[in-house]
Write a protein that holds these residues in place. Structure first.
Motif, short mmCIF file in Angstrom:
data_model
loop_
_atom_site.label_atom_id
_atom_site.label_comp_id
_atom_site.label_asym_id
_atom_site.label_seq_id
_atom_site.Cartn_x
_atom_site.Cartn_y
_atom_site.Cartn_z
N LYS A 53 -59.87 3.96 5.55
CA LYS A 53 -59.17 2.87 6.25
C LYS A 53 -60.23 2.01 6.93
O LYS A 53 -61.01 2.51 7.74
N GLY A 84 -60.69 -1.06 9.33
CA GLY A 84 -59.92 -1.83 10.30
C GLY A 84 -60.29 -3.30 10.30
O GLY A 84 -61.46 -3.65 10.17
N GLY A 85 -59.28 -4.14 10.43
CA GLY A 85 -59.51 -5.58 10.54
C GLY A 85 -60.39 -5.91 11.73
O GLY A 85 -61.20 -6.84 11.69
N ASN A 86 -60.26 -5.12 12.79
CA ASN A 86 -61.06 -5.34 14.00
C ASN A 86 -62.53 -5.06 13.78
O ASN A 86 -63.36 -5.49 14.57
N GLY A 91 -56.98 -3.12 7.08
CA GLY A 91 -56.14 -3.76 8.08
C GLY A 91 -56.41 -5.26 8.08
O GLY A 91 -56.91 -5.82 7.10
N PRO A 107 -56.92 -9.00 13.63
CA PRO A 107 -57.42 -10.25 14.20
C PRO A 107 -57.20 -11.44 13.26
O PRO A 107 -56.92 -12.56 13.72
N LEU A 124 -62.53 3.84 9.68
CA LEU A 124 -63.61 3.09 10.32
C LEU A 124 -63.01 2.00 11.19
O LEU A 124 -62.23 1.18 10.74
N THR A 125 -63.40 2.01 12.46
CA THR A 125 -62.82 1.08 13.41
C THR A 125 -63.90 0.48 14.29
O THR A 125 -65.09 0.53 13.94
N VAL A 158 -62.70 8.71 19.07
CA VAL A 158 -61.55 8.74 19.97
C VAL A 158 -62.02 9.23 21.33
O VAL A 158 -62.70 10.25 21.43
N ARG A 159 -61.64 8.49 22.37
CA ARG A 159 -62.16 8.80 23.70
C ARG A 159 -61.14 9.55 24.57
O ARG A 159 -59.95 9.25 24.51
N ARG A 216 -60.26 6.14 27.61
CA ARG A 216 -60.40 5.03 26.65
C ARG A 216 -61.42 3.99 27.09
O ARG A 216 -61.95 3.25 26.27
N THR A 257 -53.25 9.43 26.54
CA THR A 257 -54.71 9.27 26.40
C THR A 257 -55.02 8.26 25.30
O THR A 257 -55.98 7.49 25.39
N ALA A 281 -53.98 4.94 23.41
CA ALA A 281 -53.14 3.76 23.67
C ALA A 281 -53.25 2.77 22.51
O ALA A 281 -54.09 2.92 21.62
N GLY A 330 -53.65 0.42 19.50
CA GLY A 330 -53.88 0.71 18.08
C GLY A 330 -54.31 2.14 17.81
O GLY A 330 -54.22 2.62 16.67
N LYS A 334 -53.04 5.03 14.79
CA LYS A 334 -54.21 5.58 14.09
C LYS A 334 -54.20 7.10 14.14
O LYS A 334 -54.42 7.77 13.14
N1 LIG Z 1 -58.38 6.96 23.67
C1 LIG Z 1 -58.88 5.93 22.98
N2 LIG Z 1 -60.09 6.04 22.37
C2 LIG Z 1 -60.62 5.01 21.67
N3 LIG Z 1 -59.99 3.81 21.50
C3 LIG Z 1 -58.77 3.64 22.06
C4 LIG Z 1 -58.17 4.68 22.82
N4 LIG Z 1 -56.96 4.24 23.25
C5 LIG Z 1 -56.83 2.98 22.79
N5 LIG Z 1 -57.90 2.60 22.08
C6 LIG Z 1 -58.05 1.28 21.42
O1 LIG Z 1 -57.80 1.40 20.03
C7 LIG Z 1 -58.57 0.37 19.37
C8 LIG Z 1 -58.65 0.63 17.86
O2 LIG Z 1 -57.41 0.31 17.22
P1 LIG Z 1 -57.11 -1.15 16.60
O3 LIG Z 1 -55.76 -1.09 16.02
O4 LIG Z 1 -57.38 -2.18 17.66
O5 LIG Z 1 -58.25 -1.36 15.49
P2 LIG Z 1 -58.19 -1.13 13.90
O6 LIG Z 1 -57.02 -0.24 13.56
O7 LIG Z 1 -59.53 -0.65 13.50
O8 LIG Z 1 -57.96 -2.59 13.31
P3 LIG Z 1 -56.61 -3.13 12.53
O9 LIG Z 1 -55.45 -2.74 13.39
O10 LIG Z 1 -56.84 -4.60 12.43
O11 LIG Z 1 -56.63 -2.45 11.20
C9 LIG Z 1 -59.89 0.44 20.12
O12 LIG Z 1 -60.64 -0.73 19.98
C10 LIG Z 1 -59.43 0.68 21.57
O13 LIG Z 1 -59.30 -0.55 22.26
#
Ligand SMILES: Nc1ncnc2c1ncn2[C@@H]1O[C@H](COP(=O)(O)OP(=O)(O)OP(=O)(O)O)[C@@H](O)[C@H]1O
Ligand SMILES: [Mg+2]
Length: 268
Positions: free
Chosen positions: A14, A16-18, A47, A50, A188-189, A194-195, A198, A221, A223, A225, A229
């Motif tokens: 996967k 991510g668009g981000n 994804g 953005p 890949l994001t 995962v934190r 966050r 913990t 939140a 996206g 995921k």
């Molecule tokens: N506990 C956590 N650990 C890490 N990231 C977190 C946590 N909780 C929320 N997040 C958020 O989740 C984001 C990643 O998900 P996001 O949906 O934004 O990106 P993506 O899935 O890679 O891109 P897309 O949705 O475009 O495919 C992180 O940038 C962060 O802001």
């Protein structure tokens, strides 16, 4: 990881668009093409968050999310489909072709490879958003068997209404990883894992079981996206993928993630 191990593996990735860069330089595409050359079977699901947000803005369509999922009106769906299936999918296909990988781009709707139903959540109506019902794994294995590298846009087909439904890309990718019984589901994001907190990059959790991940979903913990995921990673591993890894989209990020960076999710 040596070449022989790579060559035998099937991974669902996967992207991510981000995490996608704007320009032509893309270390993730470099690595995918290199892995495909070793003989690894790679299925890419992408994804486009953005990129969709930017297009919605141009069309004056407001964006709204519930539980990290995009609320999709009929008007938004048109934009989402054109961005995901058109702009983003084709840019990735061209990028991989330029690197020597025989990328073949399509969406979950094509050949009804990913069937879905309307998704409901307690917090309100998501509109034209789908959740996975079935994945045609035989067809995907057939495409891989032709030496092609599938690049899949996360829109599924609802056979009840013949609608194309927008999907969170993680949700689509997790279902595909489970159906293919992938050796690894690699996510890949834009964060290095995962934190626990966050906002604290130093709090990346190296390894999680499904039960622990469910606990972190329940206590908030994870939140935004990260919620779909992690749910998708759980679905993938519970459904038959050997493991899931969530890591940052950086140079050689796939191999390093398989080697232990980022967050690994295992059954128990
Ligand atoms: N506990 C956590 N650990 C890490 N990231 C977190 C946590 N909780 C929320 N997040 C958020 O989740 C984001 C990643 O998900 P996001 O949906 O934004 O990106 P993506 O899935 O890679 O891109 P897309 O949705 O475009 O495919 C992180 O940038 C962060 O802001
Ligand atoms: Mg996301």
């Amino acid at each position: 990881m040596d070449r022989r191990t790579c060559a035998r593996m099937l991974i669902v990735l996967k992207y991510g668009g981000n995490a996608m860069p704007d320009g032509a330089d893309d270390p993730v595409l470099d690595e995918i093409a290199a892995l495909a050359r070793t003989g690894m079977s790679v299925v890419m699901v992408h994804g486009g968050g953005p990129q969709i947000d930017a297009a919605l803005k141009l069309h004056d369509i407001p964006e709204e999310r519930i539980e990290g999922l995009r609320v999709t009106s009929a008007a938004a769906r048109e934009v989402v489909e054109s961005v995901l299936c058109g702009t983003v999918n084709k840019a990735l296909v061209r990028g991989l072709l330029a690197r020597g990988a025989k990328a073949f781009g399509f969406s979950g709707q094509d050949a009804a490879i990913l069937t879905v139903r309307r998704m409901t959540v307690p917090g309100g109506d998501l509109g034209y958003v789908g959740e996975p019902v079935a994945v045609d794994a035989t067809l995907l294995h057939g495409i891989l068997g032709l030496g092609l590298l599938p690049v899949i846009a996360p829109i599924g087909l609802d056979p009840a209404t013949n609608d194309g439904l927008n999907m969170n890309a993680d949700t689509a990718a997790g279902a595909i990883a489970a159906a293919l019984q992938a050796d690894a589901y690699v996510v890949l994001t834009n964060v290095a894992g995962v934190r626990r907190d966050r906002h604290d990059p130093a709090s990346v959790i190296p390894r999680l079981t499904i039960a622990e991940a469910e606990g972190f979903l329940a206590d908030g913990t994870f939140a935004d996206g990260m919620r779909p995921k992690m749910r998708a990673a759980i679905e993938a591993v519970a459904g038959g993928a050997r493991r899931a890894v969530i890591a940052e989209a950086v140079r050689d990020g796939i191999v390093t993630a398989l080697g232990g960076t980022g967050t690994e999710l295992v059954r128990s």
